[in-house]
Scaffold this motif. Structure first.
Motif, PDB file in Angstrom:
ATOM      1  N   SER A   1      -1.310   0.538  -6.598  1.00 45.44           N
ATOM      2  CA  SER A   1      -2.527   0.959  -5.891  1.00 45.44           C
ATOM      3  C   SER A   1      -3.508  -0.208  -5.734  1.00 45.44           C
ATOM      4  CB  SER A   1      -3.218   2.086  -6.651  1.00 45.44           C
ATOM      5  OG  SER A   1      -2.333   3.156  -6.789  1.00 45.44           O
ATOM      6  N   GLU A   2      -3.656  -1.017  -6.780  1.00 43.10           N
ATOM      7  CA  GLU A   2      -4.622  -2.129  -6.736  1.00 43.10           C
ATOM      8  C   GLU A   2      -4.303  -3.076  -5.581  1.00 43.10           C
ATOM      9  OE1 GLU A   2      -3.107  -0.504  -9.491  1.00 43.10           O
ATOM     10  OE2 GLU A   2      -2.755  -2.364 -10.592  1.00 43.10           O
ATOM     11  N   ASP A   3      -2.998  -3.274  -5.341  1.00 43.01           N
ATOM     12  CA  ASP A   3      -2.618  -4.203  -4.268  1.00 43.01           C
ATOM     13  C   ASP A   3      -2.980  -3.631  -2.894  1.00 43.01           C
ATOM     14  OD1 ASP A   3      -1.663  -5.841  -6.212  1.00 43.01           O
ATOM     15  OD2 ASP A   3       0.431  -5.205  -6.012  1.00 43.01           O
ATOM     16  N   ILE A   4      -2.893  -2.312  -2.763  1.00 43.03           N
ATOM     17  CA  ILE A   4      -3.237  -1.693  -1.476  1.00 43.03           C
ATOM     18  C   ILE A   4      -4.749  -1.736  -1.258  1.00 43.03           C
ATOM     19  CG2 ILE A   4      -3.056   0.414  -0.091  1.00 43.03           C
ATOM     20  CD1 ILE A   4      -0.584   1.067  -1.972  1.00 43.03           C
ATOM     21  N   VAL A   5      -5.497  -1.532  -2.337  1.00 37.90           N
ATOM     22  CA  VAL A   5      -6.957  -1.615  -2.234  1.00 37.90           C
ATOM     23  C   VAL A   5      -7.376  -3.022  -1.820  1.00 37.90           C
ATOM     24  CG1 VAL A   5      -9.127  -1.480  -3.532  1.00 37.90           C
ATOM     25  CG2 VAL A   5      -7.330   0.215  -3.926  1.00 37.90           C
TER      26      VAL A   5
END
Ligand code: AR6
Ligand code: MG
Length: 319
Positions: free
Chosen positions: A41-45
């Protein structure tokens, strides 16, 4: 569950806007990860933060066509919708269309009827997710009448996707959008009720089984298991239930719904577009992060379509 006709006008309009803008942002953000594996998720954010503009793909381009046609025809007109798809594709063929639709558009341009061209594709028509990804305006406009919603979802699907699984996928996605729209902001989504309504609505056994799987997976932490049981593919039965699942996991957050959908990998743009449409139809436009809204390509035009659709709901339902 209430009906949208009892809803204050401001809330209804916000939900129509949330649905179409939420769909387009899911598509545009998801397109950056299409065809890849699962991600954090962090990478998509951080990807979303870095992007200067959110450029949408065929999912949104075709949803725009559905909305334009429903507005201009004051309801569903198959010939008009097919010609709208043909015209829009001619103007912007580079949007990343699936393999089937451009072939259908060629047949229709060559004189084939809008209701028969799609039967010539694949064996018994397509069950790709291309008709479910674009169906949200049908879910909004026909949200007050499930049987008309089913009929119009099937007919709009059959322009390009005439396989039973393609049509049923479009109807199920439209039904999920309608259920989300009809749930007022001040009511929590009751996940059991939502799934029972979908289960009752679905006419096809494969989709009924998938809806049961959604129920079993609601507390699942392992994304690989979600992908194994629900799918993340280009076929409607392997993506529509997944999108509904993404919404039901976190119905109070548009952002978390879309990020989770993209994190599953595979057909990320379409799964996030469908999940984003359902989430936006429940939560409304204000629930979509403003920094994402500001980056969306053609946002004003998409919002104008959503406003016109809101105004058409009474005509379509009395006419
Ligand atoms: N038998 C076997 N495979 C099938 C069948 C069938 N009856 N129907 C579909 N497929 P298509 P779409 C498989 O071409 O649904 C964009 O990237 C087959 O592999 O009708 O509009 C969007 O963002 C076929 O090529 O296109 C969406 O992700 C595939 O399903 C996606 O494309 C897609 O069906 C939408 O594609
Ligand atoms: Mg896709």
């Amino acid at each position: 569950m209430g009906l949208a006709k009892d809803m204050p006008g401001g809330e209804l309009k916000s939900k129509f806007l949330g649905c179409l803008v939420g769909m387009a942002i899911g598509d545009a953000l998801g397109a950056k990860r299409e065809g890849r594996g699962m991600s954090r998720s962090e990478d998509i954010v951080s990807l979303a933060d870095k992007l200067e503009q959110l450029i949408y793909t065929d999912d949104t381009h075709m949803t725009i066509g559905v909305a334009e046609s429903l507005i201009e025809s004051n309801g569903f007109d198959g010939e008009h919708m097919a010609q709208t798809f043909v015209k829009n594709y001619k103007a912007e063929p580079w949007r990343g269309y699936g393999p089937g639709p451009p072939r259908i558009f060629g047949m229709i341009k060559g004189g084939e009827a809008w209701y028969s061209a799609a039967d010539r594709l694949y064996s018994g028509g397509s069950f790709g997710n291309g008709s479910a990804m674009r169906v949200s305006p049908v879910g909004l406009l026909y949200s007050r009448n499930p049987e008309r919603l089913r009929e119009i979802a099937y007919r709009s699907s059959s322009i390009t996707h005439s396989h039973e699984l393609g049509k049923e996928g479009a109807a199920l996605q439209a039904c999920a959008v309608a259920l989300a729209l009809n749930t007022p902001w001040d009511e929590d989504i009751d996940r059991e009720d939502f799934l029972s309504a979908l289960q009752d609505f679905a006419r096809n056994q494969l989709y009924r089984e998938k809806v049961s799987r959604i129920r079993e997976l609601l507390g699942e932490q392992d994304k690989a298991r979600v992908v194994a049981l629900l799918g993340n593919g280009i076929e409607a039965p392997r993506s529509v239930p997944t999108a509904i699942y993404c919404f039901l996991r976190q119905p109070q957050s548009y952002r978390d719904t879309v990020i989770y959908a993209i994190s599953l990998g595979g057909d990320t743009d379409t799964i996030a577009a469908m999940a984003g449409a359902i989430s936006g139809a429940y939560l409304g436009i204000e629930a979509i992060p403003s920094e994402w809204r500001a980056k969306l390509e053609n946002r004003e035009y998409i919002e104008a379509l959503a406003e016109k659709l809101t105004s058409s709901i009474d005509n379509v339902n009395t006419g």
